[in-house]
Design an enzyme around this catalytic site. Sequence first.
Site, PDB file in Angstrom:
ATOM      1  CB  SER A  38      -1.007   0.151   1.259  1.00 29.69           C
ATOM      2  OG  SER A  38      -1.591  -1.005   1.313  1.00 29.69           O
ATOM      3  CG  HIS A  88      -5.331  -1.747   4.355  1.00 33.93           C
ATOM      4  ND1 HIS A  88      -6.030  -2.604   3.718  1.00 33.93           N
ATOM      5  CD2 HIS A  88      -4.975  -0.866   3.618  1.00 33.93           C
ATOM      6  CE1 HIS A  88      -5.759  -2.298   2.402  1.00 33.93           C
ATOM      7  NE2 HIS A  88      -5.186  -1.193   2.249  1.00 33.93           N
TER       8      HIS A  88
END
Lengths: 538, 538
Positions: free
Chosen positions: B336, B450
Site C-alpha cells: 500500500s 486497512h
Amino acid sequence: MTRNHTPKSLAVLLRARMHPDAIPSPPPQLSPTPPLTDPDPAAPPAASVRHWLHAAASAASPAPSTLDSFSDGYRSLDRVGRREVLRSLAIDYDVPRARVRDLMRQYMSVASAAAAGGDGAEAEEGKEGAAAALYRMERGLREALRPRYAGFLEAMNAQPGGLKLLAVLRADLLALLGEENAPALRALDSYLKEKLVTWLSPAALTLHQITWDDPASLLEKIVAYEAVHPIRNLIDLKRRLGVGRRCFGYFHPAIPGEPLIFIEVALHKDMAASIQEVLWDEPPTPESEASCALFYSISSTQPGLSGINLGKFLLKRVIDMLRRDMPSVQIYATLSPIPGFMQWLRAKLASQIKLAETESQEGNSLEGASSTFRESILLPDEEKMIHDAIEQAHGKQGSELLQDTLKTTQWVKSEKLSAALKSPLMRLCARYLAREKIRGKALDAVANFHLQNGAMIERINWMADQSEKGIQQSGGIMVNYLYRLENIEEYALSYSGKGLVHSSPSLSQYLEQGIISAIGYLDQEDDSVPSFLCSLWA
Amino acid sequence: MTRNHTPKSLAVLLRARMHPDAIPSPPPQLSPTPPLTDPDPAAPPAASVRHWLHAAASAASPAPSTLDSFSDGYRSLDRVGRREVLRSLAIDYDVPRARVRDLMRQYMSVASAAAAGGDGAEAEEGKEGAAAALYRMERGLREALRPRYAGFLEAMNAQPGGLKLLAVLRADLLALLGEENAPALRALDSYLKEKLVTWLSPAALTLHQITWDDPASLLEKIVAYEAVHPIRNLIDLKRRLGVGRRCFGYFHPAIPGEPLIFIEVALHKDMAASIQEVLWDEPPTPESEASCALFYSISSTQPGLSGINLGKFLLKRVIDMLRRDMPSVQIYATLSPIPGFMQWLRAKLASQIKLAETESQEGNSLEGASSTFRESILLPDEEKMIHDAIEQAHGKQGSELLQDTLKTTQWVKSEKLSAALKSPLMRLCARYLAREKIRGKALDAVANFHLQNGAMIERINWMADQSEKGIQQSGGIMVNYLYRLENIEEYALSYSGKGLVHSSPSLSQYLEQGIISAIGYLDQEDDSVPSFLCSLWA
C-alpha cells in the site's frame, strides 16, 4: 446466477409430471416455518438464539460470526422458539423512549429560542448557529426514534444470506401477527417492511429473461412458485419459455438463483380472451406477426415480502424492454384472474337473503329503514332465466337459487344453467371490478394492482378459465386489463388520487345495463336512488 | 453487463498507449460538473429544473417523466445553475418544523399519560391502547423528521439512471460545501449520504472478476479510474488482468458496465516489497506456486460516493473467494501507498523549525513552557549522517537540512543522500503509521482503512515505489498490511473501540529505536516524557 444444483433439482418437475393435476407446492426447504412437530434435538434452544441476538443488537457493528450464529440458530428453531425470538426482538430492542423524550425537550427549547431571536448581524449569526443546532438535533432525534433493532436489521441485511433470513423472519412475523396483534409486533413489522422496501428498491433489482437454457435449480423455482396458472409438466413449462412466450424475473444480488417475482408473457395477434388460447392452443403465433403482448401471470416467491410492490416496477421494465425489442407489438394487456369475485358475490347473496328474511318476518314494518340496505342483486330478466333453467325451484327467490347453484361448480356442466348464469354473472363481475371499493381502492386485489399501475379495464371474458380454481374464484370469468402507453401515468395518478377507475365502452355497457334496468325495476317499488350504486363493501 | 460500445470506447486506451507516461484522466463525459465556461445555449435554465424539482418533490409518487426531466435538466446545467438547484433542494424541501413541533407536543402528552396509568384490567387495556398510540406517533414523528426532499431522493433512486444522477448530485454538493458550509447544505449531504449507504448495501452489490474478455467500455473505465498505480498502456492493463493477477469489481445493478470500486490482486510466492515486482517484473509466479495474495490497488470510481466504505466489503468478499478457490494461498496482504507521510513530515519539520527559531530569538526565556511542544525530529546519529551527506550545510540544523532536501525528489538520485535519509525516514514513517492519530483513528487514510478492516501493519519497505508520485507522497516507502484471517474480527474491534494499532515485531523495532535513542538524547536536556509519543496532529 449461482448454480446451486442439489440432487432435488428436478424433483419438483418430475413429480409434477407424474401427477399432472397436482398443484405443486413449494419444496419443503423453501417453506418459511418448519412445523411444530419433529424438532431437531441437536438444534440450539431459543435462549441461545436470543443470546446471539443480544450480542448482535448491542454492538455498534456486530461481528459477522455473531450474525451467522443468529441466522443458523433462528432457522433451526421450531415455531414456538421463533416466536419467542420475534417477541424479544420487538420488545427488548424497542425505541429508547426515555432518550426520545429528553431529546424532544431539548429540541423544543432550542426551537423556541431560535424563533424568539432578534434582528441585526449578531442575531443573524445566532440564527445560523441555532439552525445548525436544529439540524444536528433533528438528526439525533431521527436516530433515537429508530428502534434499537434497526442496527441489527441493517447489519443482517449487509451479511451474505441476510436478506433471505430477514424475508423468512418477516414471513414468520406475519403469521404471528395473524394470531397475536400486539402493538410492538405490529411496529416491528411496519419498520421491517419499510426497510425491505428500501433495500428492494427497483434500482437494486436485475431483470433477467428466464429461458429453457437457465439452470434447472432456477426453473424448479418457477414451477414451485407459479401461483396463477400452475405448471403441469415439463412440456407446459417448456412452452411457457419457448417461441411466442417470455418469462422475466426480478433478481436481487443477495438472493441469487431465485427470482423475487416473475411475469409470464404471451405474444399474440390479438388480445386473448381465454387462458386456453394462451396455455394450450397450438401452434403459437409467429413472433413477427404478434401485435399484442399479453401478461397472463405474475407470481411472487417470498411470503416475507408481502405488501412490497415489486410487480409494478417489473411490469414497467418489461413493457419498456418489449417496446424497444418488438416494435410490432402495439397492445400491452393482461389476461387476469378475478380472485375475489365469487367470494364477494356469495357474501352479497347471503347478506341480501338474510335481510329479505328479516323483512318478511317483521312484516315490512321497517320498510323505510331496511330498503336503503336492501337491493335486488338480479334484474327481472335474469331472475326469470334462472327460474326457467332450474327445474325444482321450490318457490325460491332468484338470489336463493343463484346461491344454491354457486355452492358447487357443477353448473358449468349444464348448458342451460351456464346460459342462464352468463348474463347476471358478467354484469355483476363488471360491477365488482369497476365499482366495489375498499378504502377508496378496488376491492379485488388484482384489479387494484393493475389500476394503480395505470391500466384500464378493457374487457371481461366468459368461460375464460374453466379450471376448477377458475370456476370457484370467478365463475370462470377472466378480465383483460389494458395498458395504454400514452395514458399510463395519467390513469395511475387519477386512480391513486381520486379512486377513478377507467374502463372501456364494452364494460360500461354492463354497468349501465344494471343501472337502467334496476331503475326501471325499482320504480315499481319505490323511487329511492338505486342503493347498489353505493358500495356496501367499504 | 450492458455493453455500451461508444466510438470512444478504446480512445483512452489508445491515447494512453501513445503517451506512456501520461496519467489518464477520466474521459470528459464522466466528470461530475461541467466547467463554468461554454454553457449550452439550448440548455434549460435553472428555473426550469427547479420547476421539475418542485413538481417531483410535491407529489406523493412523482411521475417518472418528471424525474427524467429533472435529471436531464440538471445534467445540462452549468456549475452556477446546479448550485442554485442544490440550495433550493436543501432549503425549500427541508424538515417541516412546525409539524414536527406539533407532533412532539402530542407525543409528550400521550407519553406522560401512559406513564401515569393505574393498575387493574382496565388500566392494562388502556396501556395497550396507549402503547399502540405511541408506536403510531413514533412512526409519524420519524416520517415528519424526514426532510421533504426524502421522497424525491427515494423516487429518484428507484428511477433508471437515478442512482447515478444522485451520485453526480452529491459530488456537486461536496464541491459546494467546500466553499459554502451552510447548515442546510450539510444536512442535505448527511441525509443523502445516509441514504446512499443504505442503497449501496453490500447485499445489493455484485462481485465480478474483470478480465481481458470484458467489454472495452468497461476496461476503459478501469484505466480511467485506477488511482493508485496509473495504467500506462495496453500491455500494462493486459498484465494486470492476466496470469497471476486478479481484478475484482463491485457492481450495482443501477449503474451497469461500470464498477463502483475495484481491487487489483497479485499472486506471489512471498509478500512483495516493491511495486516494481508487482507491476513490471517478469515472468509471473505460476499460480500453483503462489502462497500470497497481494492487494496492490483499490480505486473507487464515483466521487459522489465519497465516505461510503464499499472497500471494506469488497476486500472481505475477495478474501472469501480466494480462500475458497486458491487453498494454496496462505498470506493475505497489501502493498500500500502511504499517501500522507511526506505531507505530515513536512508540516512537522516546519512547525519544529519555527518553534526552535522562536526559542532562540527569545533566548530560552520560555524554556520550560516551549520544551513540551518542542521535540527533536532526528536522532543524533541521523543528524550526523545527514550533515555528512550534505556538503554545503551552512551551519544548519539537521531538521532544516532535511526540510531543504525533501523540497524536491532529487535526493533519490544521490546514493549518499538516500543512504543518509533511509534510517530517519523509515523510523519516522513507522511512527507516522502506528502512532499518529486524528480523533482516535490513524492519521493516514489508507492506514485507517486497512486497520479498521482488521489488518495489522506488517512491514515497511524502502524504495518500494520509485515513481515521482511515490517519492513525493511517501519518500518511496510502501507498507505491507497483513490480514491474518484468525485475527481480522478481533483487530477490527480493538481498533474501532480502543484505537489499538497492531503491528509486527519488525515495525516495533523502529518504534522502540525511536524511544530508546530519544530518551537517551532527551536525557541530556531534560527528563520529561518524550513528547513525540503524544500526537501533535490530533
